[in-house]
Each structure stands twice: as structure tokens, then as C-alpha cells.
Design an enzyme around this catalytic site. Structure first.
Site, PDB file in Angstrom:
ATOM      1  N   CYS A 487       0.874  -1.169   0.000  1.00 56.77           N
ATOM      2  CA  CYS A 487       0.000   0.000   0.000  1.00 56.77           C
ATOM      3  C   CYS A 487       0.912   1.220   0.000  1.00 56.77           C
ATOM      4  O   CYS A 487       2.023   1.173  -0.497  1.00 56.77           O
ATOM      5  CB  CYS A 487      -0.962  -0.023   1.179  1.00 56.77           C
ATOM      6  N   HIS A 669      -4.610   9.363   7.489  1.00 60.45           N
ATOM      7  CA  HIS A 669      -5.079   8.007   7.173  1.00 60.45           C
ATOM      8  C   HIS A 669      -6.434   7.801   7.846  1.00 60.45           C
ATOM      9  O   HIS A 669      -6.504   7.533   9.048  1.00 60.45           O
ATOM     10  CB  HIS A 669      -4.065   6.977   7.669  1.00 60.45           C
TER      11      HIS A 669
END
Length: 750
Positions: A487, A669
Site C-alpha cells: 500500500c 489516514h
């Protein structure tokens, strides 16, 4: 240098095979569709009840005809993608996407230049002084008629950029755009300028192409003979695709107006005429001169050579050689695949291959002289002969002439091969020494030794990649690795046996931390993880099983060493505690100093603030990706914490990179494990590269959806690039509103 150029040309030739592979299917659809929707054919065979207008089969055949035409009409784009895939060394899917983008960028740039120069008028029409056929529609974009050359230019260029940059590492502030993500970016920029350049140089190149085509077409039948000889002579080197493709697909092979459109390339002209066959009296033999002759030597000539080799075989080996030669002959006759036959006598008797080259070259010329115009998709076998010769009728293709000429060639091949084999005792199949196996040789036999050397070189190269080797060992070796992915910051590995993973080895590779979740292992490397992933995949794909076994053995040794280290550590706990106490005191002394500067970072959302250590994720809580704080949102809006620039928006929209005008690099995030939601619940309002002011909306959230589908909506707001003399100081761990101070970044003297 010569070997290097030869190797590149071989790769180029192989890369053509991927787009070429679709041609038989496209040709089959077009051949059947055009043949059985032709009114004359239907009436001749009395099939109006089955294939007439408004029947189901007629509708299906019309669709097949349209699909086949669509493939031939868009061959430049297909070649752009196919060549890019074929020439790319790794991460081929990225090369394919980049090629599509570059192809459109190039043609849009050309279109803009044509409009600026007045060659395309404001209403979209073409200026009267523009030569007919030089401007055409490319996927709905009016651009220069570049044909398949345009696709090849894109494919080769993008592949070169891809191989050069797919592992590039950028500065930390731009690291998200490194690795494979950089390829479509650089391809876009490069082909913007390529498009502008093509506007100026392509007319000159096009004139050169026409002139080159004129050399072959202008020399008449001799030009056809020369083409055939060169093409067959290049077969052993794998370079024949590079040679014949321009004649089939570009103006080198001639141009012709068909159904009101200017068509370039022999194969394209044939299929354009096939699609308009109702208005064509006879297909153009000048267009099919580059392939019609293949039916003569593939269906008739080479089988004659096979019969000669069988007849010349030793009696005790006739049965074995006969079965091998029969299978090779059938492949040659039905599909046009000549390699099993040609390569066999090439290796044992090059003189026979020289005869084959001359005879095959003359077959092209004879077909041209006799006005034979049978088309093909890939090679001159019976299937193409039936579809594009027999089915189209003798009056359009003159296919009947292939049979008597073919019989003559069968006899020529048979008697010439028989004479030479016996005269010079060539060791063709069935005539080998008694201790030699009877077999049909292929190019693989010649390349076997080279392949062995390449494998060793590849293994040696793989061994040099110590980082990937160590990661592989730390994960328990190749046999224990099931899947490799990443990721924005983590290398995500699925392993078969989690107990074989050695965290100490993995951390020694520069990882900030290692997180275990069942069979999933997450190794925290930061934004440069895409390059690490590519290197690891290259390493795993190239090393041999011996390397893997060595990895496992070294991993076991490292594991044993780690146990010893742990035992030694437990025996010296008191020393460690004393050292830790001293370190704590030193830290406390440092904490009493005043910071030389402070930057305040505000909350990007309204909710509950807390220390980063409370994050419900081991990697974030352990500060493996950086320090900061968490906010559990109560409202579904994320805003810019300070004035700054959006560095990147992650593909699944759950995270974005941000740098403040004061130089603090950050990641916001949203939630934990929200990458698995694949973008659902996120409405991003910005894009990479845009500058925003504090309080500007970055994204909107569907909090109800996120709470129902994610493990947690707690959002880490972290600084990813803190220096050794910088520390995070949490300002509040209570309810907070977006825009209020969340934490401070204090900088101390070094």
C-alpha cells in the site's frame, strides 16, 4: 554491440507477436461475416432462408463482420499496448496502461497542432489544401495518418521509459509518485512533446515511407521475389516480424482507396476490400503480393520436402521419423507453422534451408505474376486458404491457380531435397547416426546453451540484490511466500507459515516495524515501498530453487542466532535496565531545553483527539510510520490542517499525503484497514499537486458506512519525516474541532 542490437531486434520481433495473435480471430470473424452476408453468395447457394436479410444468422454475421473490422481499424492502439507489454521487462500491466495514455496524449497533441496551424478548421472539417489521406480519425481524434507506425512508436518509447523508470526513487516529499506510478506520468509528459514533434517530422517520414514502398512496388515482380527471400531468410533469427510487418500494416506495403477511405498496408488493403467485397471485382494482387505465395510452399512445397526426408530415412528409422514428419507436415499445411520442418533441416543441412529460401521467395513472385490474391491473418495454412480464397470465389481471388502451381512446387521440393540429401548424406530426421536420437529440432535446441548461461547470469544478478534476499529469508524463503503486495507505506505479504517469519531479519532491512495479522505480514518501509516491492518480485522470479533452499537454511540459522541473542539478553537484563535508566535521564535532560522553533498542526476533522499510542493498529501505535496523534471523527468532513500542498491521494481514497508550507510532511489516514473498502465511503475533493488553504475541504466521509464496514474510524494524523532533533508534543486529548491545534512539532538544537 552487434549482439546487443540483435537481441533488441529479437525482442521487438517477439513483441509484435502479441498484437498479431489477435489477427486470426479478427480475420475469422471478418471472413465469415463478409462471406455469408454477401448477397451474391447467398443467392448462388440458395441460402436466403438461412442467411437472408432479417434472419437471426444474418444479424449475427453482421455483428461478427463489424467486430472483425473494429479490430483492424484500431490496430495502431492494439500495437501500442502489445509492443509496450512485450518490451517491458517487469510490471507489464503498468507499461500497458502507460501506452494507452501516451497514445491518446500523442494524438491529442497532434490534433491541437493541426488546429493551431489551420489544417483542421473550427467546424472540424479539413482544410482544402491538405492532401487527401494524410489526416484521419484515430479513436475519434482527428490526427495524422500514422497507421501502425504510430502504435509502434508509442509502444517502443513507453517500454523504454518504463524499463528506465519503473524503479525510480524520488525525494521523500514526492516518494508516493516513485516506482511504477512514475511511468504513466513521464509517459504523458514525453508524448505531449512527441505529438508536437510528430506534427513537424511525420510528413517527411511519411514521404520516406512512400519512397521505400515505391522501391519494392516500383521494381515489380523482382521486388516481390526480393521481399520473399529476405523474409524467409530472417526466420532463423526471429527477425522476420520486424521485416514484414511494415509491408503488411503501413504505407511501405502500398496505399489504396477502398470504399472512400485511404488504406495503408497490404493486409489492411485486403481486409478493407473484403469488408467491401460486394463492390470489388477482384482483390488486389499488388496488396496480397506479400503473403499469397505462402499458400504455395506451406500447403504444397514443404510437405514435398517432408516426403523426401521420409523416403531418404534409414529403413529401421522410417517409422519413427515418419510419425514426427507427419505431425510437423500437418501443422505446416493446416496452420502455416513451418518451424518444426524448417528448423530441422536448417540445423543439420543449412544448404537445404538455402534452397527453401529461394523456392519460397519465388513462390511469392509466381503468385504475384498469376494475379493470385488470397489474404491471410497470420500464416498461409489451409484454414486461411479456405476462408480468404475458396469462400471468396475464384473470380475475386484466383485461388484455383494455387493448386497447379502448388503441385509443381511439391515436385520441385521433393526431387531437389531427395537429390541433395542423398548426394551430401545430410543427417535429416531418420538418417542420424545410430547413437543419435531421431527428433525434430527447434530453435529451443540452439538456444539451450545460451539459456543456461542466461539463467546462471540471472541467478548471479539476483544474488546481488541483498535487500530482497534478506527480506526473502526473513519471510521464511520463497516457498513460504504466497503473495506480495503493498500500500502507500507497507509491504504486505501473505505467508504460508507465520512461524517461519523472522522479525529481526526483516527489521535489519531498514523496516520501521513488522506487523503480524494471521498469515498476513506487514513490513513498514514508508513511501519508498513500491520500489522495494518491485525489486522483491524481480528477485523471487529470477532466483532458482537452490537459492530458495539456501534462503531457508540461512533463515533457520538466523532464527537460531536470534534465540541465542534473546537468551543472552535475558542474562544481562540488569545491565540493560541500568543503560535504559541512563538513557531516560539523558532524555529528561534534553526535554528541559526550550525548542528553537515550533510548528502547530491543527486537527483535520472534528472529533475526539488522543495520543497516537492509543491507535487500534500496532503499526500506527508503535509509531512505525511516524509520530503524531489520532482523531476519532464525529463529522464526515476532512479539511486541510494547515496551508500546504496535497502530495498524493491513495488509489483507494482512504489516505492522502500532505506537506505544509512550513515543510512538515504528513499522512492523514482515515480509519483502520479502510484500504479494503476500495474507495467506498470516501468522496475526495482534491487531487495530487493542488495547493490548499487551512480549512479547505479535502474529502467528505460517509461515517455511517465507514463505522459499519471498517474496524475503526479512528484517524491517525502523522508526520512521516521528522528529523532526529524534532519531537511531537500533543496539545489536547479532548474533544476538538477541525482547525483547532492538535499537536506541536518542536525543533531543538542538535
Amino acid at each position: 554491440m552487434k549482439d546487443k542490437i540483435f537481441g533488441v531486434l529479437q525482442r521487438v520481433g517477439r513483441s509484435f507477436m502479441l498484437p498479431i495473435a489477435i489477427l486470426p480471430v479478427a480475420g475469422l470473424l471478418l471472413g465469415l461475416g463478409s462471406s455469408f452476408t454477401n448477397t451474391t453468395t447467398i443467392e448462388t447457394y440458395g441460402l436466403q432462408w438461412l442467411l437472408g436479410d432479417k434472419t437471426i444468422l444474418h444479424a449475427l454475421l453482421v455483428i461478427m463482420n463489424a467486430v472483425g473490422s473494429a479490430i483492424f481499424d484500431n490496430l495502431p492502439l492494439i500495437f501500442a499496448v502489445g509492443v509496450a507489454i512485450g518490451m517491458a521487462k517487469k510490471e507489464k500491466e503498468v507499461s500497458a496502461l502507460s501506452a494507452v495514455i501516451a497514445y491518446f496524449v500523442m494524438n491529442v497533441s497532434i490534433n491541437a497542432m493541426l488546429k493551431i496551424s489551420g489544417k483542421i478548421l473550427a467546424d472540424g472539417s479539413i482544410a482544402k489544401d491538405v492532401l487527401d489521406g494524410t489526416i484521419t480519425s484515430v479513436c475519434g481524434i482527428q490526427s495524422l495518418q500514422m497507421g501502425v507506425f504510430g502504435g509502434i512508436i508509442v509502444g517502443l518509447g513507453v517500454a523504454a521509459l518504463h524499463n528506465r523508470f519503473y524503479k525510480i526513487e524520488l525525494p521523500n516529499a514526492l516518494s508516493f509518485f516513485g516506482g511504477t506510478r512514475f511511468v504513466p506520468i513521464i509517459s504523458t509528459v514525453a508524448y505531449l512533446f512527441v505529438g508536437i514533434l510528430m506534427y513537424f517530422i511525420w510528413p517527411t517520414v511519411q514521404n520516406g515511407i512512400y519512397a521505400l514502398g515505391g522501391v519494392v512496388t516500383g521494381t515489380g515482380y523482382f521486388g516481390t521475389l526480393l521481399f520473399g527471400i529476405i523474409k524467409r531468410a530472417l526466420i532463423p533469427f526471429g527477425l522476420h516480424h520486424v521485416f514484414y510487418m511494415p509491408f503488411w500494416q503501413t504505407a511501405v506495403g502500398g496505399t489504396m482507396e477502398v470504399a472512400g477511405h485511404m488504406v495503408e498496408g497490404g493486409q489492411n488493403i485486403f481486409f478493407a476490400q473484403l469488408a467491401d467485397s460486394a463492390n470489388i471485382a477482384h482483390f488486389s494482387a499488388d496488396a496480397t503480393r506479400y503473403f499469397s505465395g505462402e499458400f504455395i510452399f506451406m500447403i504444397f512445397g514443404l510437405p514435398g520436402a517432408a516426403l523426401a526426408m521420409y523416403k531418404c530415412a534409414k529403413p529401421e528409422k522410417k517409422k519413427q521419423s515418419g510419425s514426427l514428419l507427419l505431425s510437423a507436415t500437418l501443422a505446416c499445411m493446416f496452420t502455416g507453422i513451418t518451424e518444426p520442418l524448417e528448423f530441422s533441416f536448417l540445423f543439420v543441412a543449412p544448404a537445404l534451408f538455402a534452397v527453401q529460401v529461394v523456392l519460397a521467395g519465388s513462390a511469392y513472385m509466381i503468385a504475384h505474376i498469376l494475379n493470385i490474391a488470397v489474404g491471410l491473418t497470420f500464416s498461409g495454412g489451409l484454414l486461411d486458404f479456405f476462408l480468404f480464397g475458396i469462400l471468396q470465389g475464384n473470380e475475386k481471388t484466383s485461388w484455383l491457380l494455387v493448386i497447379p502451381v502448388g503441385i509443381v512446387y511439391f515436385l520441385l521440393y521433393y526431387f531437389i531435397f531427395s537429390f541433395l540429401i542423398k548426394k551430401f548424406d545430410f543427417k535429416t530426421p531418420g538418417r542420424e547416426d545410430d547413437d543419435t536420437e531421431t527428433k525434430l529440432y527447434t530453435k529451443a535446441d540452439v538456444n539451450a546453451r545460451k539459456a543456461a548461461k542466461d539463467t546462471k547470469a540471472s541467478d548471479d544478478k539476483a544474488a546481488v540484490d541483498e535487500l530482497s534476499q534478506t527480506i526473502s529469508r526473513g519471510l521464511g524463503g520463497k516457498a513460504n511466500i504466497s503473495d506480495v503486495d503493498c500500500c502507500a507505506t507497507r509491504l504486505r505479504i501473505t505467508v504460508i507459515d507465520p512461524d517461519k517469519v523472522n522479525d529481526a531479519l526483516l527489521k535489519s532491512t531498514g523496516a520501521s516495524g513488522v506487523v503480524h495479522k494471521g498469515q498476513g505480514v506487514q513490513i513498514i518501509y514508508g513511501p519508498r515501498v513500491t520500489v522495494i516491492k518491485s525489486d522483491l518480485e524481480d528477485y523471487l522470479a529470477s532466483v532458482t530453487e537452490e537459492h530458495f533452499e539456501d534462503d531457508a537454511a540461512e533463515n533457520n540459522t538466523a532464527g537460531a542466532d536470534e534465540v541465542k541473542n534473546e537468551n543472552a539478553a535475558s542474562a544481562t537484563d540488569s545491565k540493560t535496565e541500568d543503560s535504559s535508566t541512563a538513557s531516560d535521564k539523558a532524555q529528561e535532560a534534553a526535554d528541559t531545553k526550550e525548542p528553537t522553533s515550533t510548528v502547530i498542526i491543527s486537527s483535520p476533522m472534528t472529533g475526539i483527539a488522543a495520543d497516537l499510542s492509543t491507535a487500534p493498529d500496532e503499526a500506527f501505535a508503535g509509531k512505525m510510520m511516524g509520530d503524531g496523534a489520532v482523531v476519532t471523527p464525529e463529522e464526515g468532513v476532512v479539511v486541510a490542517p494547515e496551508d500546504g500542498t496535497v502530495l498524493f491521494v491513495f488509489d483507494t481514497k482512504h489516505a492522502l499525503g500532505f506537506t505544509t508550507d512550513s515543510g512538515i510532511g504528513m499522512i492523514i489516514h482515515v480509519g483502520i484497514d479502510t484500504v479494503k473498502l476500495e474507495g467506498k465511503g470516501f468522496d475526495v475533493q482534491v487531487e495530487a499537486g493542488c495547493h490548499v488553504n487551512k480549512g479547505d475541504v479535502l474529502m467528505k466521509l460517509d461515517l455511517d458506512y465507514l463505522k459499519a464496514n471498517a474496524p475503526s474510524v479512528t484517524t491517525p494524523v502523522i508526520c512521516t519525516e521528522l528529523k532526529d532533533n524534532q519531537k511531537i508534543r500533543l496539545i489536547t486529548d479532548e474533544p476538538i474541532k477541525a482547525g483547532e491545534p492538535l499537536y506541536a512539532v518542536d525543533t531543538y538544537e542538535k
